[in-house]
Design an enzyme around this catalytic site. Structure first.
Site, PDB file in Angstrom:
ATOM      1  N   LYS A  23       0.827  -1.215   0.000  1.00  0.00           N
ATOM      2  CA  LYS A  23       0.000   0.000   0.000  1.00  0.00           C
ATOM      3  C   LYS A  23       0.864   1.269   0.000  1.00  0.00           C
ATOM      4  CE  LYS A  23      -4.039  -2.152   2.217  1.00  0.00           C
ATOM      5  NZ  LYS A  23      -5.077  -1.996   3.289  1.00  0.00           N
ATOM      6  N   TYR A  65     -12.353  -1.975  -3.932  1.00  0.00           N
ATOM      7  CA  TYR A  65     -12.933  -2.170  -2.601  1.00  0.00           C
ATOM      8  C   TYR A  65     -14.452  -2.060  -2.608  1.00  0.00           C
ATOM      9  CZ  TYR A  65      -8.514  -2.211   0.065  1.00  0.00           C
ATOM     10  OH  TYR A  65      -7.299  -2.546   0.626  1.00  0.00           O
ATOM     11  N   ASN A  92      -2.184   0.234   6.785  1.00  0.00           N
ATOM     12  CA  ASN A  92      -1.685  -1.012   7.380  1.00  0.00           C
ATOM     13  C   ASN A  92      -0.782  -1.810   6.428  1.00  0.00           C
ATOM     14  OD1 ASN A  92      -3.661  -1.861   5.658  1.00  0.00           O
ATOM     15  ND2 ASN A  92      -4.940  -2.835   7.198  1.00  0.00           N
ATOM     16  N   HIS A 107      -2.201  -5.364   1.487  1.00  0.00           N
ATOM     17  CA  HIS A 107      -3.492  -6.023   1.247  1.00  0.00           C
ATOM     18  C   HIS A 107      -3.227  -7.473   0.879  1.00  0.00           C
ATOM     19  CE1 HIS A 107      -7.455  -6.935  -0.405  1.00  0.00           C
ATOM     20  NE2 HIS A 107      -6.799  -7.578  -1.358  1.00  0.00           N
ATOM     21  N   GLU A 136      -9.826 -10.168  -7.629  1.00  0.00           N
ATOM     22  CA  GLU A 136      -8.778  -9.153  -7.460  1.00  0.00           C
ATOM     23  C   GLU A 136      -7.631  -9.335  -8.464  1.00  0.00           C
ATOM     24  OE1 GLU A 136      -9.680  -8.505  -2.700  1.00  0.00           O
ATOM     25  OE2 GLU A 136      -7.783  -9.409  -3.304  1.00  0.00           O
TER      26      GLU A 136
HETATM   27  P1  IDP Z   1      -8.257  -6.666   5.536  1.00  0.00           P
HETATM   28  O1  IDP Z   1      -7.413  -5.752   4.666  1.00  0.00           O
HETATM   29  O2  IDP Z   1      -7.492  -7.162   6.730  1.00  0.00           O
HETATM   30  O3  IDP Z   1      -8.907  -7.782   4.752  1.00  0.00           O
HETATM   31  P2  IDP Z   1     -10.872  -5.372   5.579  1.00  0.00           P
HETATM   32  O4  IDP Z   1     -11.850  -5.465   6.719  1.00  0.00           O
HETATM   33  O5  IDP Z   1     -11.179  -6.139   4.335  1.00  0.00           O
HETATM   34  O6  IDP Z   1      -9.429  -5.765   6.160  1.00  0.00           O
HETATM   35  O7  IDP Z   1     -10.724  -3.822   5.235  1.00  0.00           O
HETATM   36  C1  IDP Z   1     -10.071  -3.414   4.066  1.00  0.00           C
HETATM   37  C2  IDP Z   1      -9.132  -2.284   4.402  1.00  0.00           C
HETATM   38  O8  IDP Z   1      -9.907  -1.186   4.855  1.00  0.00           O
HETATM   39  C3  IDP Z   1      -8.148  -2.546   5.539  1.00  0.00           C
HETATM   40  O9  IDP Z   1      -6.988  -3.229   5.135  1.00  0.00           O
HETATM   41  C4  IDP Z   1      -7.831  -1.146   6.006  1.00  0.00           C
HETATM   42  O10 IDP Z   1      -6.891  -0.503   5.134  1.00  0.00           O
HETATM   43  C5  IDP Z   1      -9.187  -0.471   5.867  1.00  0.00           C
HETATM   44  N1  IDP Z   1      -9.971  -0.514   7.099  1.00  0.00           N
HETATM   45  C6  IDP Z   1     -10.564  -1.596   7.661  1.00  0.00           C
HETATM   46  N2  IDP Z   1     -11.225  -1.274   8.791  1.00  0.00           N
HETATM   47  C7  IDP Z   1     -11.058   0.058   8.945  1.00  0.00           C
HETATM   48  C8  IDP Z   1     -11.495   0.997   9.926  1.00  0.00           C
HETATM   49  O11 IDP Z   1     -12.194   0.675  10.894  1.00  0.00           O
HETATM   50  N3  IDP Z   1     -11.120   2.300   9.737  1.00  0.00           N
HETATM   51  C9  IDP Z   1     -10.345   2.705   8.672  1.00  0.00           C
HETATM   52  N4  IDP Z   1      -9.926   1.858   7.723  1.00  0.00           N
HETATM   53  C10 IDP Z   1     -10.258   0.541   7.859  1.00  0.00           C
HETATM   54 MG    MG Z   2     -10.353  -7.746   3.294  1.00  0.00          MG
END
Ligand code: IDP
Ligand code: MG
Length: 140
Positions: free
Chosen positions: A10, A50, A113, A116, A127
């Site tokens: 990312k 997304y 974070n 992905h 994807e």
């Molecule tokens: P993942 O990447 O671990 O699969 P997902 O729930 O699919 O997590 O969420 C996609 C992305 O959205 C996350 O990697 C993160 O960058 C962002 N995200 C998830 N939850 C939150 C939140 O509560 N606040 C802000 N961004 C979030």
């Molecule tokens: Mg996810």
């Protein structure tokens, strides 16, 4: 069983100049890059990627973040690649990610974070084709 998964380094991790370390971690874990490129998503491309999250409160912020700078997108291949990569990444929230996982090491926040990874065979298929044409698979 050999599988393919989509990974994205990312914008926050690209800005930190840790592309090489993250790819090294994939390779050390037995995840072989078979397609890879660097690109900058438009907001619309991030929204399409997304789309499953479009009703979530963080959707606008997330897609703005994903379009904020270049990313590296990769297809990783290996035994049990989808789960193997999810384990290597760690939990979504870096504060909750297991020590030594990519997100624990490089993640700054639940949004920024670092990486992905596809979460199921169905999402991996969607994807991978979202970013790669079949001719772009140099390694398989
Ligand atoms: P993942 O990447 O671990 O699969 P997902 O729930 O699919 O997590 O969420 C996609 C992305 O959205 C996350 O990697 C993160 O960058 C962002 N995200 C998830 N939850 C939150 C939140 O509560 N606040 C802000 N961004 C979030
Ligand atoms: Mg996810």
């Amino acid at each position: 069983m050999s599988e393919r998964t989509l990974a994205i380094i990312k914008p926050d991790a690209v800005r930190k100049q840790v592309i090489g370390d993250i790819i090294h971690r994939y390779e050390q874990a037995g995840l072989r890059p078979i397609a890879m490129k660097m690109l900058r998503m438009t907001k619309a491309v991030a929204e399409g990627f997304y789309a499953v999250h479009r009703e979530r409160p963080f959707f606008d912020s997330l897609t703005t973040f994903m379009a904020s700078g270049p990313v590296v997108v990769l297809v990783l291949e290996g035994d049990d690649a989808i789960k193997r990569n999810r384990d290597l990444m760690g939990a979504t929230d870096p504060a909750k990610a297991a020590p030594g996982t990519i997100r624990a090491v490089y993640g700054a926040s639940i949004e920024a974070n670092a990486v992905h990874g596809s979460d199921s065979p169905e999402t991996a298929q969607f994807e991978i084709q979202y970013f790669f044409a079949s001719m772009e698979f140099a390694g398989g």
